[in-house]
Structure formats: structure tokens, C-alpha cells
Design an enzyme around this catalytic site. Structure first.
Site: not given
Length: 372
Positions: A177, A260, A364
């Protein structure tokens, strides 16, 4: 919202004043921008940012937000002086096994286009909201696949020099990520380069990438590591995502989110062993470079934050921001949330997980004008 009539200054891009940004994000939270510039071509993006950056050097400009799908943003309601540049350059082309997409192309349209041309490799990334240009920034991934698996190069505008060039994927420093783009960004408003176009090299054999994720393999009824029809993989992924509230639906507040909110933490092996020895039952975990990857959703629920948290009292009002009733990692806007509501719930969950397990979850999405 009204047109300012200043489009000629930005190569014909559409310019409007006093535009609410909340409807342009999947979380539906954000301020009213002082000015919104919508760029329908890469040429307009380049001309617009070059002009705005020249104004910045002269000390004459507002903070600038560059965005497209608005799917990975939490924008503070206090940022009312923003100039927002929206990337609406959405061309998609296919040449052999190469798929090129401009930054503003809807990501799921890119995936579907590849599949319709008999190309495999992107199907596990079906249903992810947002734009093509955003995918390499945080190395978007799902169900055992990541953008870095197939990305060959990106076309970028370097805002420092004003130059445009293609950059090989091998130079993007991909990780879980993250990428060189994400690491070099300051606060999301001072990004040094902007992705204009992405290119993927895909499998022309008519097969999907190997199915690496157990839940997806079970849905497809194939062994882990097997390949399948990309269309079947796409349908299975979309079904899994829909059951978790991860396919956008304007009528379902469980989908009003950034997906998320926390990444799955990677911990040292001894931290995992200590955790596994302190709880009843198995701890979901996966091998990862440098350690063991834990399931953030499991940590959240085991720390006391179940799906739908905080659950309203019978007959009582619903909190403006709650965890999805379908997925413990999605912080959702129940219709009236502001950025402060989202950040407050995120802090509560982060601090609760840290208190119980000694593990700090990392957000995130890009947080603009706010922080945990």
C-alpha cells in the site's frame, strides 16, 4: 456552484466557484472548494498545474488539491480555501496485451476493458472504486493481487520542473500500500508529481492470474494457485465485495466509505507469537516481507469494535459515523457525518486496538487537513 469564466487560463478546462467536494468523494465528506477546475484531457491537466504552480512560486495561490475519483480521501471540512483540480481525462486504449488508461479513467472500467479484450491480470482488482491514476500511488491491491504485479510504466508531470515523462514501474519503489509517490507526498496537497497515464502488461492467454487468496479460491471452487477464467474471477470478486459493502451503492450507507480505513499491520515474528499465545483460537496471519502480516479487521473486532460500532440504543439516534455493518474496517458516513466525526471514530478504534494489543494501526486513505 457557478462558472467563473476563467477556463481560457487553463487550456479550456472547466472552472467553477464555490463547489461542494463532499459529493465528489466516496465518503461524502469535505468542504466547499473556493474553485474547482475540471480537466477533460491530459493537456488540460498539464496546463492547469503548470499555471497554478507558477502562481504558487509567486505567492499568489490557494492550496491545491489534485484528485479524480475521490475514493481514498478524507478532506477536512475546514479547508474552505482550496483550489481543487479534478482529473477527468478518462481515455482507455488496448494494443496487444498492453492496456493504457488516463488518470481520470474509472478504475473498474479499466479492469472490465481488459477482460473484454481477453486479457488477464487485473480481475482480482474488480470493483475497487476510484480512478486509474490513483492505483499506483498506494499500490492498490485486493484478493492476493496488487497493481505492481502488472504495471509497466506511468506517465507523470513533475511539478518542480514542469516536465512530462514516462517512468518505469521498476523505479516506483512499490511496497504494501505504498510507492515512491506516496512516500514523497507531504500532506496530500503538496504532491511533487502527478500521474497522467498508466500502462499494464497483461496475460493474453485468456487466463486469470493465479488465484492466491483462500477466500476467493473457495468462492470459485478452485485450488489456491490455480488460474481461472478472468470473467469468473471478476464475478466472484464483485460478489465478495458486495457482501462486505465494498461495492458503491448510493442507497446503502455501508458503502459510503473510503474502503478499508486501516492497513493490515506487518509485525515482527516475536510480536505475532506473543499475540497468538495470548488469545483463544487462531490469529489470521500471512507471510510478508520483514515479518508477519496481521488482519486489521480481526484486531479491530477483537478489541471490542464490532461491525456497526457504535450500535445505537433502541429508538435512539444513529451516530453520524459508524463502522459498516458488513465490514469492520470500513468507517462509514451514515448521511450527516463531517470530517471530525470520521477522525474521532478512527482515533477511538486506533487507540483501542493499541491498548488491547500494543499494535498501532495506520490509516490507508490520504488525510487532508486532518490527522489521527
Amino acid at each position: 456552484m457557478k462558472s467563473s469564466g476563467a477556463g481560457a487560463a487553463f487550456a479550456g478546462a472547466s472552472v467553477a466557484d464555490a463547489v461542494p467536494l463532499a459529493p465528489l468523494t466516496t465518503l461524502r465528506v469535505g468542504p466547499t472548494a473556493r474553485r474547482l477546475i475540471t480537466c477533460a484531457s491530459s493537456e488540460q491537466v498539464i496546463a492547469t498545474l503548470r499555471r497554478l504552480d507558477t502562481e504558487r512560486l509567486a505567492g499568489q495561490r490557494d492550496p491545491v488539491l489534485v484528485f479524480a475519483g475521490g475514493s481514498n480521501l478524507v478532506i477536512s471540512d475546514a479547508l474552505s480555501d482550496l483550489t481543487a483540480v479534478r482529473l477527468a481525462n478518462d481515455g482507455i486504449t488496448v494494443e496487444g496485451n498492453l492496456v493504457r488508461a488516463q488518470a481520470g479513467a474509472v478504475w473498474d472500467d479499466v479492469v472490465l476493458t481488459a477482460i473484454e479484450h481477453g486479457l488477464g491480470g487485473l480481475e482480482c482488482l474488480s470493483g475497487i472504486p476510484g480512478s486509474a491514476g490513483a492505483t499506483p500511488i498506494q499500490n492498490v491491491g485486493a484478493y492476493g493481487a496488487e497493481v505492481s504485479d502488472t504495471l509497466t510504466r506511468v506517465r507523470v508531470l513533475d511539478r518542480g520542473s514542469g516536465q512530462v515523462r514516462w517512468v518505469p514501474g521498476t523505479e516506483l519503489e512499490f511496497g504494501y500500500r505504498t510507492s515512491v509517490f506516496k512516500r514523497r507526498a507531504d500532506d496530500g496537497l503538496e504532491i511533487p508529481s502527478v500521474v497522467l497515464e498508466v500502462e499494464f502488461a497483461l496475460d493474453a492467454s485468456g487466463r486469470s492470474a493465479p488465484v492466491r487468496y483462500g477466500e476467493l479460491a473457495a468462492e470459485l471452487e478452485v485450488p489456491v494457485g490455480e488460474r481461472a477464467d478472468p470473467r469468473a474471477v471478476r464475478e466472484a470478486v464483485l460478489a465478495l465485495r458486495a457482501r462486505k459493502g465494498m461495492v458503491l451503492d448510493a442507497a446503502d450507507h455501508d458503502t459510503w466509505s473510503v474502503g478499508s480505513f486501516f492497513t493490515n499491520p506487518v509485525v515482527a515474528p516475536d510480536v505475532y507469537e506473543r499475540l497468538a499465545g495470548s488469545v483463544d483460537g487462531p490469529v489470521p496471519h500471512y507471510p510478508a516481507p520483514g515479518g508477519v502480516k496481521l488482519a486489521a479487521g480481526w484486531l479491530v473486532e477483537r478489541a471490542g469494535f464490532g461491525k456497526g460500532y457504535p450500535v445505537p440504543d433502541p429508538g435512539g439516534p444513529e451516530a453520524p459515523c459508524r463502522l459498516s455493518t458488513k465490514h469492520a474496517l470500513a468507517l462509514t458516513n451514515r448521511g450527516t457525518a463531517r470530517s471530525d466525526d470520521v477522525i474521532a471514530l478512527a482515533r477511538t478504534i486506533r487507540d483501542g486496538v493499541r491498548s488491547v494489543f500494543g499494535i498501532t494501526l495506520v490509516p490507508e486513505p490520504v488525510l487532508l487537513g486532518c490527522r489521527l
